[in-house]
Design a protein around this motif. Structure first.
Motif, mmCIF file in Angstrom:
data_model
loop_
_atom_site.group_PDB
_atom_site.id
_atom_site.type_symbol
_atom_site.label_atom_id
_atom_site.label_comp_id
_atom_site.label_asym_id
_atom_site.label_seq_id
_atom_site.Cartn_x
_atom_site.Cartn_y
_atom_site.Cartn_z
ATOM 1 N N GLY A 156 11.351 15.055 75.378
ATOM 2 C CA GLY A 156 12.620 14.635 74.874
ATOM 3 C C GLY A 156 13.198 15.762 74.054
ATOM 4 N N MET A 157 12.208 16.381 73.197
ATOM 5 C CA MET A 157 12.954 17.510 72.306
ATOM 6 C C MET A 157 13.384 18.570 73.594
ATOM 7 S SD MET A 157 9.664 17.504 69.764
ATOM 8 C CE MET A 157 10.272 18.951 69.045
ATOM 9 N N LYS A 158 12.856 18.968 74.395
ATOM 10 C CA LYS A 158 13.053 19.988 75.286
ATOM 11 C C LYS A 158 14.745 19.346 76.061
ATOM 12 C CE LYS A 158 11.384 23.350 76.379
ATOM 13 N NZ LYS A 158 11.686 24.702 75.836
ATOM 14 N N VAL A 180 16.760 17.651 75.092
ATOM 15 C CA VAL A 180 18.060 17.674 74.050
ATOM 16 C C VAL A 180 18.417 19.444 73.998
ATOM 17 C CG1 VAL A 180 18.854 17.569 71.545
ATOM 18 C CG2 VAL A 180 17.746 15.702 72.895
ATOM 19 N N ALA A 181 17.354 20.138 73.887
ATOM 20 C CA ALA A 181 17.401 21.504 73.701
ATOM 21 C C ALA A 181 18.168 22.384 74.838
ATOM 22 C CB ALA A 181 15.943 22.195 73.702
ATOM 23 N N GLY A 216 21.147 20.021 68.292
ATOM 24 C CA GLY A 216 19.474 19.952 68.342
ATOM 25 C C GLY A 216 19.235 18.731 67.142
ATOM 26 N N ALA A 225 17.860 15.220 68.604
ATOM 27 C CA ALA A 225 16.374 15.094 69.227
ATOM 28 C C ALA A 225 15.817 13.816 68.570
ATOM 29 C CB ALA A 225 15.818 16.288 69.100
ATOM 30 N N VAL A 266 12.835 13.408 67.476
ATOM 31 C CA VAL A 266 11.473 13.981 67.077
ATOM 32 C C VAL A 266 10.688 12.749 66.471
ATOM 33 C CG1 VAL A 266 10.454 15.555 65.703
ATOM 34 C CG2 VAL A 266 12.866 16.012 66.621
ATOM 35 N N SER A 280 9.906 21.719 66.282
ATOM 36 C CA SER A 280 11.344 21.756 66.534
ATOM 37 C C SER A 280 12.049 22.843 65.672
ATOM 38 C CB SER A 280 11.766 20.327 65.269
ATOM 39 O OG SER A 280 11.310 19.094 66.052
ATOM 40 N N TYR A 290 14.558 24.541 68.532
ATOM 41 C CA TYR A 290 16.082 24.606 68.170
ATOM 42 C C TYR A 290 16.494 25.753 67.525
ATOM 43 C CZ TYR A 290 15.187 19.898 69.667
ATOM 44 O OH TYR A 290 15.023 18.416 70.281
ATOM 45 N N TYR A 320 15.894 22.753 61.343
ATOM 46 C CA TYR A 320 15.476 21.684 61.941
ATOM 47 C C TYR A 320 13.833 21.151 61.749
ATOM 48 C CZ TYR A 320 19.422 23.216 64.940
ATOM 49 O OH TYR A 320 20.680 23.500 65.335
ATOM 50 N N SER A 335 20.400 10.209 66.239
ATOM 51 C CA SER A 335 19.091 10.410 66.573
ATOM 52 C C SER A 335 18.072 9.370 66.145
ATOM 53 C CB SER A 335 18.607 11.669 65.893
ATOM 54 O OG SER A 335 17.095 11.938 65.861
#
Length: 747
Positions: free
Chosen positions: A349-351, A353-354, A365, A368, A370, A397, A401, A413, A477
């Motif tokens: 999920g983080m990637k 958004v990145a 960013g 995300a 997180v 993070s 980001y 971040y 988020s």
């Protein structure tokens, strides 16, 4: 193949299937997978991609800068532009022209007073004297300039050139007029000439001609009345006036050098495009690619080594914490696998958004989710692991980001991730409904927004648009995190057989089909199960076990009795006891079958394994004493003794604290209910007797209950039973005896 052989083979097969759950090799493999996950998640930011490209070739891809470097060409252009903007520096020199005019008038008086010289001789003298006086004057000036600034030859040459080129040439006819001037004329002319020269030389004169054009005007306004005197003063003033402002090339070069030094370097920032797709690679671009280690011919392995060590540190920290933890994850590979899967989902999920983040949309960013990972870990595994994971997610993070590239970590971040992750752990710790997750998401949004505003204001470089975008992404988020957790919870609960507090609360709903069946078909058993739930929950919480699991497990532990409800005394109401008319062996089979029947019914309804385990294990391998002694009583004299194993439950014994506690509460509730007007002493004696009998019978040998915990359980059960039966307790000594059917009920 006989039955014993089949059981043996089934046991080995079951061991092979379940052996991976505690295998050290599998455990190390899962931690290795975590290390690979960290490595590849961060590789895109920390390890630059390399390209096989040559100067003059057309790039097949758009190549971005992986770090910040100085743009030497643009920096040099900026320096030259700054130097070009510097205006030439001029030096204003004190010329002392008044002394030259005094010398001239002194010579005029001296030569005109010499009666031995004829007019023609005087004219010839004047032709020679004036250039000589000018030469002497400029020579003294050059000497003073060299003395004051010996190294500034440029200024000296500039002065020489200007004074030579701008020297005034006195007209020839004027020399014939000088001898006619009397002493009185010269005395009248000298102050006027000095005044005119002084006034004009006060200005900055890069060119003397502009001042010389004003001489006539100033002389004509003077008190001189003779035309000849005025004419001579004008010529002498023009002769004496010189430029006093000279270009100082040395000072100009120095200021231009300072301007070049003061020019800030022009940088190629991380994320800037070095070459577009389809664009030809110039020599300049090729050198930049080489500087950034983006060429395959110049592979730099240090970043790979650094990232490997960093990933190893992350895994080592998590491993050491899990190893020292008292949580079952330290030996349960199923839970570790679930932890790894949560990490995979959270980092994915983080990637994602990145992918949408660049220099123009860096604030995305903040969108995300997180905290999704820590919230799932807190619900499904435990709070301590969730706190450690919060730190890891914050570090990840701050790298994932970080698009500026000045430093390895972007603290903004990292700080936001740490705040929202820790908030999620505290907010979700007592969640017992799906709505609790949504409330936790709102808490994440609020605390995250406060953190972002604090960082933005402290950074002191922001616009209203940036604040609004950062605030909006952070709030979104938190809500996105809640939605994802709600959506993923059923997947983990079903896939891993996890009984989260939310799932347990759902299973405790009286409208569940099995509980409705238990209530309508076996009301006595239903009431018994509710009472056992109250007792077991209190006992479990007193020793740190899962009280909610005990309560819900108790609701379903006797669901198998719905198959033959009339054979259990709590459901017989006013009807007779069927066991009075059948053989003890048949009665034993019916009673024992309720545990097996219950497990089958729970499997049909896809109930989680911990609930099925409680239904299967709450009796363990206890002996059905009533039917065992009844069978012995009915046995003919001289017959072979009946082994106890034939009248025991098939087990297995309790494998967990929760199963053991439910079994104790089940026996205690049935036994105490059989007492007529129980006293405090009777309840305490009954509770401790049941626990001691089970302990002596080895029913707790396969779970990790300690003697101290058993004593605590006994005290808690006494207190709870006292609250339930307080209105009916009689304090006199023991009064009633057990009836013959009580053993069936205890079964």
């Amino acid at each position: 193949m006989d039955q014993n052989q089949r059981i043996s083979i089934d046991g080995k097969h079951s061991y092979r299937l379940g052996g991976w759950k505690t295998s050290l090799g599998i455990r190390l493999l899962l931690f290795a997978l975590l290390g690979l996950l960290f490595y590849f998640a961060l590789a895109g930011r920390l390890i630059p991609q390399t390209y096989d490209i040559e100067p003059g070739a057309v790039s097949e891809k758009t190549i971005y800068a992986t770090k910040q470097i100085e743009n030497a060409i643009e920096t040099q252009k900026a320096k030259e532009e700054a130097a070009r903007r510097v205006q030439p520096v001029y030096s204003i020199l004190p010329m002392k022209n008044e002394s030259l005019i005094e010398t001239i008038f002194e010579k005029l008086r001296q030569i005109n007073a010499d009666e031995q010289l004829s007019t023609n001789d005087k004219v010839n003298v004047f032709r020679n004297v004036f250039p000589t006086m000018y030469s002497d004057y400029t020579g003294n000036l050059y000497t003073s300039i060299r003395a004051s600034d010996p190294a500034n030859d440029g200024l000296l040459n500039e002065v020489k050139t200007a004074l030579t080129e701008q020297q005034y040439r006195i007209p020839e006819e004027v020399y014939f007029k000088f001898p006619r001037l009397t002493k009185e004329d010269l005395d009248a002319m000298e102050p006027v000439a000095k005044d005119v020269v002084s006034r004009l030389m006060n200005d900055q004169l890069p060119n003397a001609q502009s001042a010389r054009t004003r001489v006539a005007e100033l002389v004509n306004t003077s008190p001189l009345t003779k035309n000849t005197s005025r004419e001579m003063v004008q010529e002498l003033a023009r002769f004496v006036i010189t430029p006093n402002k000279f270009a100082n090339q040395k000072a100009t070069d120095q200021e231009r050098a300072e301007a070049r030094e003061g020019t800030k370097p022009v940088y190629i920032n991380k994320g800037d495009i070095l070459v577009h797709k389809g664009e030809m690679v110039s020599d300049e671009t090729y050198e930049r690619l080489k500087t950034m280690d983006l060429l395959k011919e110049k592979v730099n392995y240090w970043p790979q080594l650094g990232l490997t060590l960093l990933s190893g540190l992350f895994v080592l920290g998590l491993y050491m914490f899990v190893r020292q933890s008292e949580h079952s994850i330290r030996s349960n590979n199923v839970q570790l696998l679930m932890l790894v899967l949560i990490y995979v989902l959270n980092i994915t999920g983080m990637k994602i958004v990145a992918l949408g983040q660049n220099m123009d949309y860096a604030n995305i960013g903040y969108l995300a989710p997180v905290a999704m990972g820590t919230m799932l870990i807190a619900i499904l595994i435990g709070m301590p692991i969730a706190f450690v994971s919060s730190i890891l997610f914050a570090l990840l993070s701050s790298i994932i980001y970080n698009i500026k590239g000045e430093v390895l970590f972007d603290f903004r971040y990292g700080l936001l991730a740490l705040v929202v992750c820790i908030t999620s752990v505290f907010a979700i710790q007592r969640a017992n409904q799906r709505a609790s997750i949504l409330r936790s998401g709102i808490m994440i949004s609020l605390t995250g927004a406060v953190a972002i505003l604090a960082v933005t204001f402290l950074d002191n470089v922001y616009t209203r648009t940036e604040i609004m975008m950062s605030f909006g992404f952070t709030v979104a988020s938190g809500l996105l995190t809640a939605v994802l957790v709600i959506g993923l919870m059923p997947f983990f609960e079903v896939s891993f057989g996890i009984l989260s507090p939310l799932k347990l609360v759902e299973l405790s709903n009286p409208n569940h089909p099995l509980l409705r069946k238990l209530l309508t078909e076996t009301p006595g058993t239903y009431h018994h199960s509710v009472m056992v739930g109250n007792l077991s929950e209190a006992a479990a919480e007193s020793v740190g076990a899962n009280g909610l699991l005990c309560r819900v497990g108790s609701y379903y532990h006797d669901i198998g009795k719905t198959k033959r409800p009339s054979y259990f005394i709590e459901n017989q109401m006013s009807m007779g006891n069927p066991h009075d008319h059948i053989e003890p062996a048949l009665s034993k089979s019916i009673i024992v079958a309720h545990a097996r029947d219950g497990v089958e019914m729970l499997k049909e309804h896809n109930m989680p394994k911990p609930i099925r385990d409680i239904a299967e294990q709450h009796h363990g391998t206890t002996l059905l004493k009533f039917f065992y002694f009844k069978a012995k009583k009915l046995q003919p004299e001289g017959a072979e003794p009946i082994p106890e194993e034939e009248y025991r439950y098939p087990g297995p014994n309790a494998q967990s604290k929760e199963a053991a506690i439910v079994g104790i509460a089940d026996g205690v509730e049935a036994a105490v209910r059989s007492l007529r007007n129980p006293s405090i002493e009777q309840i305490d004696t009954m509770v401790r007797k049941i626990i001691k009998d089970r302990l002596d019978d080895g029913q707790f040998n396969e779970c990790d209950l300690t003697l101290r915990e058993l004593d605590t359980i006994a005290k808690t059960l006494n207190e709870t039973l006292l609250g339930i039966f307080h209105s009916r307790i009689e304090y006199p000594a023991d009064t009633a005896a057990k009836s013959d059917g009580k053993e069936a009920k205890q079964a």
